[in-house]
Design a protein around this motif. Structure first.
Motif, PDB file in Angstrom:
ATOM      1  N   GLN A 127     -15.869 -59.023  -6.309  1.00  0.00           N
ATOM      2  CA  GLN A 127     -16.687 -60.024  -6.821  1.00  0.00           C
ATOM      3  C   GLN A 127     -17.143 -60.839  -5.472  1.00  0.00           C
ATOM      4  OE1 GLN A 127     -14.764 -62.386  -9.607  1.00  0.00           O
ATOM      5  NE2 GLN A 127     -14.737 -60.888 -11.214  1.00  0.00           N
ATOM      6  N   GLN A 128     -16.282 -61.031  -4.404  1.00  0.00           N
ATOM      7  CA  GLN A 128     -16.681 -61.770  -3.329  1.00  0.00           C
ATOM      8  C   GLN A 128     -17.743 -60.859  -2.393  1.00  0.00           C
ATOM      9  OE1 GLN A 128     -12.950 -62.457  -1.338  1.00  0.00           O
ATOM     10  NE2 GLN A 128     -12.582 -64.249  -2.485  1.00  0.00           N
ATOM     11  N   SER A 138     -13.339 -55.080 -11.145  1.00  0.00           N
ATOM     12  CA  SER A 138     -13.664 -56.774 -11.235  1.00  0.00           C
ATOM     13  C   SER A 138     -12.544 -57.398 -10.422  1.00  0.00           C
ATOM     14  CB  SER A 138     -13.759 -57.005 -12.713  1.00  0.00           C
ATOM     15  OG  SER A 138     -12.495 -56.676 -13.486  1.00  0.00           O
ATOM     16  N   THR A 139     -12.056 -57.027  -9.580  1.00  0.00           N
ATOM     17  CA  THR A 139     -11.237 -57.637  -8.540  1.00  0.00           C
ATOM     18  C   THR A 139     -11.978 -58.878  -7.943  1.00  0.00           C
ATOM     19  OG1 THR A 139     -11.386 -56.322  -6.756  1.00  0.00           O
ATOM     20  CG2 THR A 139      -9.851 -55.554  -8.235  1.00  0.00           C
ATOM     21  N   LYS A 140     -11.120 -59.814  -7.376  1.00  0.00           N
ATOM     22  CA  LYS A 140     -11.728 -61.129  -6.832  1.00  0.00           C
ATOM     23  C   LYS A 140     -12.444 -60.523  -5.621  1.00  0.00           C
ATOM     24  CE  LYS A 140     -10.512 -65.510  -5.130  1.00  0.00           C
ATOM     25  NZ  LYS A 140      -9.458 -66.613  -5.267  1.00  0.00           N
ATOM     26  N   GLN A 141     -11.929 -59.643  -4.602  1.00  0.00           N
ATOM     27  CA  GLN A 141     -12.549 -59.430  -3.493  1.00  0.00           C
ATOM     28  C   GLN A 141     -13.791 -58.414  -3.748  1.00  0.00           C
ATOM     29  OE1 GLN A 141     -10.148 -56.276  -1.241  1.00  0.00           O
ATOM     30  NE2 GLN A 141     -11.466 -57.020   0.707  1.00  0.00           N
ATOM     31  N   THR A 186     -20.401 -53.724  -8.781  1.00  0.00           N
ATOM     32  CA  THR A 186     -19.138 -53.679  -8.196  1.00  0.00           C
ATOM     33  C   THR A 186     -18.298 -52.536  -8.992  1.00  0.00           C
ATOM     34  OG1 THR A 186     -18.257 -55.052  -9.937  1.00  0.00           O
ATOM     35  CG2 THR A 186     -18.921 -56.225  -7.802  1.00  0.00           C
ATOM     36  N   SER A 189     -21.514 -62.335  -9.507  1.00  0.00           N
ATOM     37  CA  SER A 189     -22.113 -62.982  -8.620  1.00  0.00           C
ATOM     38  C   SER A 189     -23.635 -63.047  -9.091  1.00  0.00           C
ATOM     39  CB  SER A 189     -22.106 -62.158  -7.250  1.00  0.00           C
ATOM     40  OG  SER A 189     -23.400 -62.778  -6.379  1.00  0.00           O
TER      41      SER A 189
END
Length: 182
Positions: free
Chosen positions: A66-67, A61-64, A58, A2
């Protein structure tokens, strides 16, 4: 990664921050706010010689993760701005006979219904009325201020034919043309 989450949050001298586990508490001249941050996000407070900064990272580095990175940084930044300066929303009432007034803490709206609409704001929000048609909503929590402004606007949203109703200051309402007469 991000782009917003990468930016650090610079704290002024008047703002104090306390991080205990996943709970961050921010205190300033206007009040105090706290928020529970998700487990995938790590918050660290760094003290430089001249200023304090909050760094949001974070844990993996999972998608959640990063979101949640940019979201968490924005929520913390809004807390810092809120306790330091506060947030304000302005509403305008347009229409013949439409008006508003404040009675104690309650906002009373006369907007074309057969009865006045009474709104009780939360304890941390203050409401002012200028010229019976301009409403000013002020508070330290951006989400609560915005939600109350949206609730007030939803009582009588601006209609597209004459433009009557409650709108945000500066909101442009596209008007439709009426029936063509013969």
């Amino acid at each position: 990664m991000s782009r917003i989450g990468k930016q650090c949050i610079v704290l002024s001298k008047a703002v104090n921050t306390q991080i205990i586990g996943n709970i961050i508490t921010v205190k300033g001249p206007k009040g105090a706010l706290s928020h529970n941050i998700h487990d995938l996000i790590k918050i660290s407070l760094s003290n430089n010689s001249d200023s304090k900064t909050i760094i949001v990272t974070t844990k993996n580095s999972t998608k959640q993760a990063q979101q949640l990175h940019g979201l968490s940084r924005t929520l913390i930044n809004n807390m810092v701005i809120g306790v330091n300066e506060g947030f304000t929303k302005y509403l305008e009432i347009q229409g013949v006979g439409y008006r508003s007034q404040v009675d104690g803490r309650k906002l009373i709206l006369n907007v074309g219904y057969s009865h006045p609409v009474v709104i009780e704001p939360p304890s941390e929000i203050s409401i002012k009325v200028n010229n019976n048609t301009n409403i000013e909503i002020t508070g330290i929590d951006k989400a609560v201020v915005g939600q109350l402004a949206a609730k007030i606007r939803s009582i009588r949203p601006p209609e597209p034919y004459k433009g009557k109703g409650i709108r945000y200051k500066g909101e442009v309402v596209k008007k439709k043309i009426g029936k063509a007469g013969k």
